[in-house]
Design an enzyme around this catalytic site. Structure first.
Site, PDB file in Angstrom:
ATOM      1  N   PRO A 108       0.698  -1.438  -0.154  1.00 34.02           N
ATOM      2  CA  PRO A 108      -0.003  -0.046  -0.052  1.00 34.02           C
ATOM      3  C   PRO A 108       0.981   1.221  -0.109  1.00 34.02           C
ATOM      4  O   PRO A 108       1.866   1.416   0.684  1.00 34.02           O
ATOM      5  CB  PRO A 108      -0.673  -0.281   1.174  1.00 34.02           C
TER       6      PRO A 108
ATOM      7  N   ARG B 276      -1.276  16.749  -8.539  1.00 34.03           N
ATOM      8  CA  ARG B 276      -2.530  15.872  -8.747  1.00 34.03           C
ATOM      9  C   ARG B 276      -3.755  16.447  -9.415  1.00 34.03           C
ATOM     10  O   ARG B 276      -4.119  15.728 -10.443  1.00 34.03           O
ATOM     11  CB  ARG B 276      -2.755  15.037  -7.188  1.00 34.03           C
TER      12      ARG B 276
ATOM     13  N   CYS C  60       2.400  30.395 -14.118  1.00 33.21           N
ATOM     14  CA  CYS C  60       1.974  30.917 -15.409  1.00 33.21           C
ATOM     15  C   CYS C  60       1.286  29.753 -16.241  1.00 33.21           C
ATOM     16  O   CYS C  60       2.103  29.315 -17.320  1.00 33.21           O
ATOM     17  CB  CYS C  60       2.824  31.709 -16.109  1.00 33.21           C
ATOM     18  N   GLU C  61       0.331  29.156 -15.989  1.00 32.10           N
ATOM     19  CA  GLU C  61      -0.231  27.803 -16.872  1.00 32.10           C
ATOM     20  C   GLU C  61      -1.924  27.810 -16.515  1.00 32.10           C
ATOM     21  O   GLU C  61      -2.149  27.698 -15.286  1.00 32.10           O
ATOM     22  CB  GLU C  61       0.396  26.316 -16.391  1.00 32.10           C
TER      23      GLU C  61
ATOM     24  N   TYR D 265       1.556  11.110  -2.990  1.00 37.53           N
ATOM     25  CA  TYR D 265       1.737  11.696  -4.069  1.00 37.53           C
ATOM     26  C   TYR D 265       1.694  13.326  -4.396  1.00 37.53           C
ATOM     27  O   TYR D 265       1.049  13.890  -5.367  1.00 37.53           O
ATOM     28  CB  TYR D 265       0.744  10.891  -5.561  1.00 37.53           C
TER      29      TYR D 265
HETATM   30  C1  LIG Z   1       2.490   2.767  -7.098  1.00 39.90           C
HETATM   31  C2  LIG Z   1       2.803   1.370  -6.714  1.00 39.90           C
HETATM   32  C3  LIG Z   1       2.339   0.670  -5.365  1.00 39.90           C
HETATM   33  C4  LIG Z   1       1.378   1.799  -4.631  1.00 39.90           C
HETATM   34  O1  LIG Z   1       0.177   2.172  -5.156  1.00 39.90           O
HETATM   35  P1  LIG Z   1      -0.866   2.702  -4.277  1.00 39.90           P
HETATM   36  O2  LIG Z   1      -1.851   2.932  -5.277  1.00 39.90           O
HETATM   37  O3  LIG Z   1      -0.239   3.988  -3.994  1.00 39.90           O
HETATM   38  O4  LIG Z   1      -1.172   1.831  -3.001  1.00 39.90           O
HETATM   39  C5  LIG Z   1       2.161  -0.653  -4.960  1.00 39.90           C
HETATM   40  N1  LIG Z   1       2.946  -1.423  -5.847  1.00 39.90           N
HETATM   41  C6  LIG Z   1       3.443  -1.094  -7.198  1.00 39.90           C
HETATM   42  C7  LIG Z   1       4.153  -2.053  -7.993  1.00 39.90           C
HETATM   43  C8  LIG Z   1       3.439   0.392  -7.734  1.00 39.90           C
HETATM   44  O5  LIG Z   1       4.075   0.403  -8.750  1.00 39.90           O
END
Ligand SMILES: *Cc1c(COP(=O)(O)O)cnc(C)c1O
Length: 432
Positions: free
Chosen positions: A280, A324, A354-355, A383
Site C-alpha cells: 500500500p 495531482r 503561469c499555466e 503523491y
Molecule cells: C505505485 C505502486 C504501488 C502503490 O500504489 P498505491 O495506489 O499508492 O497503493 C504498489 N506497488 C507497485 C508495484 C506500484 O507501482
C-alpha cells in the site's frame, strides 16, 4: 480517520496549531501526522495478522513512491513496515530510514543494470521482474556477482482499474507486467537458471481502486497461476498483491475498508500456503498529510456577458507543489484553518504559476476566506511532495512531521542561494 482536527476553532495537526506552524515555517508546506501514519499501518498489519493462516507471515511494504520522506519512512520502519521501491534512490532512502534490505522489494518497469547490481549487492528481499528482457539482463548481472536473488514475475492480469487512466497499470495496453501465459513460461525459464530463484508472482493493477472486484479477479488469476506452476513441479512460496486500494478524498467512509480488502485476499489465497506481500502507498500516506497554503488574494473577474463575477482564490501553493489536480484531475478538499462566519462561496482555486493547468479546483463551494487566511488541502500525504518541483523557480516545498505536540522540519525550504548555487555556469559564459 486522521489527526487533522480543529481545536478551539483552529485546525491542528495532532497537538500543533497550523496557524503557529505556518508562522514559524512559512507556506506552502506539507505537514504529516505521525499518529495517522501509525494508525493506517496498524490497520493493515492487524488485518494481516488476523489472517495469518491464509496469508502466512505476510509483509506490508509501503510503496515509497507515494511519500519518500526519510522521516515518514522511518516512522513506518519502526513499526516493522517494509518498502516497495522503484529506483536505487528509493532503496537508498528506505535503508537510510532503517528498513532492512530483507524487507525491501525492488519493482519497476525500467530498472537499469546498475540499479539491479546495486539491489543484488545489498541483498533486497525480492526483485519483481517485469519483462522477459529484464530477466535476461538480471541474469547477466547476477551471473557476474555471487548473489542468487529471489525474484517474482510481475503478471499483467488485464484487469484495468483505478481512479484515472494515468494510474491504471493492469490494463491490456499498459506497459506493466507480463501476460499470464508468457509469465508462466518465463517463470519456468527462470527456475531452470542457476543465477536467479523465482519464488512467486506479483501484480499491481492500478491506484485509487475503491471496488474490490478487479483486485479479487487479479488475485484469483495469481492463485490459478500458482497451481499451474506447481503442477509443473515448480515452487511458488510468495504472492505479491501490489497496492492500489483507494482512499476517501471526499471525506466519509471508504467504499472498501483495508480490513475487507485483506479479508478478501485471505479468502482468495486460503489453502495455498504462500506468504503474501501487500504494497500500500496511498492507503497509508494520503490522509496522513496536508498541504498548508496561504491565500494571496481574491480576484474577481466578470465572466463574459453574464455579469456574474468568478471569484479566484489565488494561493501561494501551486501545481509545482501539488500536481495531482493538474495531472489526474484529482479532487482535494480545501478547508480554512480558521473558518470565518458567513455562508458558502463559490471559488476557482488557483496557484500563481503561469499555466491554466495551475488550477486546483473550479466552482468549489466552500466557507469564505480572505487574503492572508490559511487553507489546508487534505489527503495530500501521498503523491504530493514526492512530485513537487521548482517550476517557475519556486523554492521546493518543505515538509514537516508532527508527533503529538512536537514537530520537525524534515525537508527544509531551500533558500534562493541554495537553488541558484546548485547550477554551474558554462565556463565560456563566465566573463573574464
Ligand atoms: C505505485 C505502486 C504501488 C502503490 O500504489 P498505491 O495506489 O499508492 O497503493 C504498489 N506497488 C507497485 C508495484 C506500484 O507501482
Amino acid at each position: 480517520m486522521n489527526h487533522f482536527q480543529p481545536i478551539d476553532g483552529v485546525l491542528h495537526a495532532e497537538g500543533v496549531s497550523l496557524t503557529d506552524l505556518a508562522g514559524q515555517v512559512g507556506t506552502p508546506v506539507y505537514i504529516y501526522s505521525t499518529a495517522t501514519l501509525e494508525r493506517h499501518y496498524r490497520v493493515m498489519s492487524e488485518a494481516v495478522a488476523i489472517h495469518r493462516g491464509a496469508l502466512g507471515d505476510a509483509l506490508v511494504a509501503f510503496a515509497v513512491k507515494a511519500n519518500s520522506n526519510v522521516s515518514v519512512l522511518a516512522t513506518l520502519a519502526r513499526l516493522g513496515c517494509g518498502a516497495d521501491t522503484v529506483s536505487e534512490g528509493e532503496i537508498r532512502r528506505a535503508l537510510k530510514a532503517g528498513i532492512p534490505a530483507n524487507r525491501i522489494i525492488f519493482s519497476g518497469v525500467g530498472k537499469t543494470d546498475a540499479e539491479l547490481a546495486y539491489a543484488l549487492g545489498i541483498g533486497v528481499r525480492q526483485i519483481n521482474v517485469e519483462s522477459p528482457s529484464e530477466l535476461d539482463r538480471l541474469i547477466t548481472v547476477a551471473a557476474r556477482s555471487d548473489a542468487c536473488p529471489d525474484i517474482a514475475i510481475r503478471v499483467n492480469p488485464k484487469v484495468g482499474a483505478g481512479g484515472h487512466a494515468k494510474i491504471t497499470t493492469g490494463g491490456e495496453g499498459d506497459k506493466f507486467g507480463i501476460p499470464a501465459e508468457e509469465a508462466l513460461a518465463l517463470y519456468a525459464r527462470a527456475a531452470a537458471c542457476p543465477y536467479v530463484r523465482p519464488v512467486g508472482l506479483a501484480c499491481h493493477i492500478g491506484s485509487q481502486i475503491t471496488d474490490l472486484a478487479p483486485l479479487e479477479a487479479a488475485f484469483l488469476l495469481l492463485r490459478q497461476m500458482t497451481m499451474s506452476l506447481r503442477e509443473q513441479g515448480l515452487e511458488v512460496t510468495r504472492l505479491d498483491l501490489g497496492g492500489g486500494l483507494g482512499v476517501p478524498y471526499h471525506g466519509g467512509a471508504p467504499t472498501a475498508s483495508p480490513a475487507d480488502y485483506v479479508a478478501m485476499a485471505a479468502r482468495v489465497l486460503d489453502g495455498l500456503g504462500v506468504e503474501a506481500v501487500f504494497e500500500p502507498g496511498r492507503l497509508l500516506a494520503a490522509n496522513a498529510g496536508i498541504l498548508l497554503s496561504r491565500v494571496i488574494q481574491i480576484t474577481e473577474r466578470a465572466a463574459d456577458g453574464s455579469g456574474t463575477g468568478r471569484q479566484f482564490m489565488v494561493l501561494d501553493a501551486a501545481m509545482n507543489d501539488l500536481i495531482r489536480p493538474a495531472m489526474y484531475d484529482a479532487f482535494h478538499e480545501v478547508v480554512p484553518v480558521t473558518p470565518r462566519p458567513g455562508g458558502p462561496v463559490i471559488y476557482d482555486i488557483v496557484g500563481p504559476v503561469c499555466e491554466t493547468g495551475d488550477t486546483f479546483a473550479r466552482d468549489r463551494t466552500m466557507a469564505p476566506v480572505q487574503p492572508g487566511d490559511l487553507v489546508a488541502f487534505t489527503g495530500a500525504g501521498a503523491y504530493g511532495a514526492v512530485m513537487s518541483s521548482e517550476y517557475n523557480t519556486r523554492p521546493l516545498v518543505p515538509e514537516v512531521l508532527v508527533r503529538n505536540a512536537d514537530w520537525a522540519v524534515v525537508r527544509p525550504r531551500p533558500s534562493y542561494d541554495d537553488m541558484l548555487g546548485r547550477e554551474t555556469t558554462a565556463d565560456w559564459l563566465i566573463d573574464a
